[in-house]
Design a protein around this motif. Structure first.
Motif, PDB file in Angstrom:
ATOM      1  N   LYS A   8       0.827  -1.211   0.000  1.00 33.23           N
ATOM      2  CA  LYS A   8       0.000   0.000   0.000  1.00 33.23           C
ATOM      3  C   LYS A   8       0.857   1.256   0.000  1.00 33.23           C
ATOM      4  O   LYS A   8       0.540   2.226  -0.681  1.00 33.23           O
ATOM      5  N   LYS A  56      -7.760   2.577  -5.571  1.00 33.33           N
ATOM      6  CA  LYS A  56      -8.650   2.544  -4.414  1.00 33.33           C
ATOM      7  C   LYS A  56      -8.758   3.951  -3.844  1.00 33.33           C
ATOM      8  O   LYS A  56      -7.756   4.673  -3.731  1.00 33.33           O
ATOM      9  N   ASN A  57      -9.972   4.335  -3.488  1.00 33.29           N
ATOM     10  CA  ASN A  57     -10.220   5.692  -2.982  1.00 33.29           C
ATOM     11  C   ASN A  57      -9.372   6.029  -1.762  1.00 33.29           C
ATOM     12  O   ASN A  57      -8.850   7.146  -1.657  1.00 33.29           O
ATOM     13  N   ASN A  58      -9.235   5.092  -0.835  1.00 33.05           N
ATOM     14  CA  ASN A  58      -8.459   5.377   0.381  1.00 33.05           C
ATOM     15  C   ASN A  58      -6.995   5.663   0.060  1.00 33.05           C
ATOM     16  O   ASN A  58      -6.377   6.529   0.676  1.00 33.05           O
ATOM     17  N   LYS A  61      -6.811   9.163  -1.385  1.00 28.47           N
ATOM     18  CA  LYS A  61      -6.954  10.164  -0.319  1.00 28.47           C
ATOM     19  C   LYS A  61      -5.642  10.347   0.436  1.00 28.47           C
ATOM     20  O   LYS A  61      -5.254  11.473   0.757  1.00 28.47           O
ATOM     21  N   SER A  73     -10.852  14.779  -2.553  1.00 26.28           N
ATOM     22  CA  SER A  73     -11.204  13.785  -1.537  1.00 26.28           C
ATOM     23  C   SER A  73     -12.707  13.702  -1.315  1.00 26.28           C
ATOM     24  O   SER A  73     -13.245  12.627  -1.095  1.00 26.28           O
ATOM     25  N   THR A  77     -16.002   8.752  -3.840  1.00 27.60           N
ATOM     26  CA  THR A  77     -16.959   7.775  -3.346  1.00 27.60           C
ATOM     27  C   THR A  77     -17.343   6.874  -4.504  1.00 27.60           C
ATOM     28  O   THR A  77     -17.464   7.327  -5.638  1.00 27.60           O
TER      29      THR A  77
END
Length: 165
Positions: A8, A56-58, A61, A73, A77
């Motif tokens: 990650k 991936k959104n996370n 962000k 950010s 969604t």
């Protein structure tokens, strides 16, 4: 440290690098596109020098924290893809808007263009702008017109004076 956490961190660094190189980033919802449509869209982006990625959104962000892209950010969604304008800030918005005309499943969400957050309406306005080359052409034409008119005036004045003499 776990292998997953390490992966990650590498992904976040890759995303940061992409955003650092980009003049713009346009967020789209690609749900509902067929594989053929998605391939066609990727091809259009590639031909225009635009990088198009799904993350991936996370992770996104985390990558945009503290950067000019952080306002995105709020729009991260659901499934998203990001079109990065590396050479031209307006091209990603133009391509997405044009592609969405024929493919209703593709939705523009928001973007950052030259450091400014743009909501859906702003992105559509930017996409409607003439290309950089067209704007330069218009500018050069407007600069050239007074000079050409002045040269034409002088030429006629000289011809008139020669005919009177």
């Amino acid at each position: 440290m776990s292998k997953n956490l390490e992966l990650k961190k590498v992904a976040v660094e890759e995303i940061k690098e992409r955003f650092t190189k980009a003049k713009s980033a346009v967020l789209v919802d690609y749900r509902g596109l067929t594989v053929d449509e998605a391939t066609e869209l990727r091809s259009k982006f590639r031909n225009a020098g635009v990088e198009y990625k799904v993350y991936k959104n996370n992770l996104v962000k985390l990558a945009i924290q503290g950067t000019e892209f952080e306002p995105l950010s709020q729009d991260l969604t659901g499934p998203n893809a990001i079109a990065f304008g590396i050479e031209d800030a307006v091209i990603p918005a133009k391509i997405v808007k044009d592609f969405a005309k024929d493919h209703k499943a593709l939705e523009l969400k928001a973007g950052i263009v030259e450091g400014s957050y743009c909501n859906l309406e702003d992105i559509i306005k930017i996409a409607d702008l003439p290309s950089r080359e067209a704007l330069i052409g218009r500018f050069l034409g407007s600069v050239k017109a007074p000079v050409s008119n002045f040269a034409y005036f002088l030429s006629n004045l000289i011809k008139e004076q020669e005919s009177n003499a």
